[in-house]
Write an enzyme that holds these catalytic residues in place. Structure first.
Site, mmCIF file in Angstrom:
data_model
loop_
_atom_site.group_PDB
_atom_site.id
_atom_site.type_symbol
_atom_site.label_atom_id
_atom_site.label_comp_id
_atom_site.label_asym_id
_atom_site.label_seq_id
_atom_site.Cartn_x
_atom_site.Cartn_y
_atom_site.Cartn_z
ATOM 1 N N THR A 144 -44.780 -21.598 -8.823
ATOM 2 C CA THR A 144 -43.634 -23.158 -8.338
ATOM 3 C C THR A 144 -43.966 -23.857 -9.496
ATOM 4 O OG1 THR A 144 -44.743 -24.069 -6.669
ATOM 5 C CG2 THR A 144 -43.174 -22.608 -5.739
ATOM 6 N N ASP A 145 -44.097 -23.472 -10.540
ATOM 7 C CA ASP A 145 -44.449 -24.317 -11.948
ATOM 8 C C ASP A 145 -46.016 -24.419 -11.930
ATOM 9 O OD1 ASP A 145 -44.389 -25.086 -13.892
ATOM 10 O OD2 ASP A 145 -43.771 -27.685 -12.882
#
Length: 194
Positions: A144-145
């Site tokens: 997630t990023d």
């Protein structure tokens, strides 16, 4: 082209679980991003990463999922919209009016709720657990990023939208107002159409 016709046939289940977990869209792609490497190299060489040294530190590794997580052969890409359901149709004009009030601090829409990294990561972990309960151990890792991942490139190849001139992923129903997340998987899954 990323298509893996001989992969595990789990798309109907993935789509159902994704909706139950609050994702807006899900897709699957392969890991051959070699044709994205020249663009990445040119972007870095032009200095478009600015002060984000970590972008250059990982270089081409971003375009090589199996180098980031050994054994990866498929990537599940998800989209989670951040404009809350039930938002008034005139929300944009309301936000623009706030800009005319110089004494009012304005926080970007995506940052008004819980930290999306945690929300998305927990939902992706749940999705990976459901998938493994359904088909057995897969060797999964969620992102997630949080790592050198070409998430927009993967999302586009998985059929979640297209890359806009502003370099973000776009969809007709959500614009670019969404988060992306990925699950790297060590077994082939049938890919969705780009």
């Amino acid at each position: 082209d990323g298509h893996q016709p001989d992969g595990l046939q789990v798309l109907p289940e993935l789509r159902q679980w994704a909706l139950e977990l609050g994702f807006s869209q899900i897709g699957v792609t392969g890991i051959d991003l070699s044709d994205a490497e020249p663009g990445l190299a040119a972007w870095l060489a032009a200095g478009f990463h600015g002060g984000m040294g970590y972008m250059a530190a990982h270089g081409a590794r971003r375009a090589r999922p199996a180098e980031l997580v050994r054994g990866t052969v498929s990537v599940i890409s998800v989209r989670m919209d951040y404009l809350p359901r039930g938002t008034a149709p005139d929300w944009a004009s309301s936000e623009l009016k706030r800009l005319l009030q110089p004494g009012e601090a304005i926080v970007s829409l995506y940052a008004r709720g819980r930290d999306y990294h945690k929300v998305l990561r927990n939902r992706l972990q749940d999705l990976a657990s459901r998938l493994q309960a359904h088909v057995g151990p897969l060797g999964c890792r969620v992102f997630t990023d949080s790592a050198p991942v070409l998430e927009v490139e993967l999302a586009v190849r998985a059929g979640l939208g297209w890359r806009g001139k502003h370099t973000l992923a776009l969809t007709r129903d959500a614009g670019s107002m969404f988060f992306l997340g990925e699950i790297y998987v060590a077994r082939p899954l049938t890919a969705t159409e780009a």
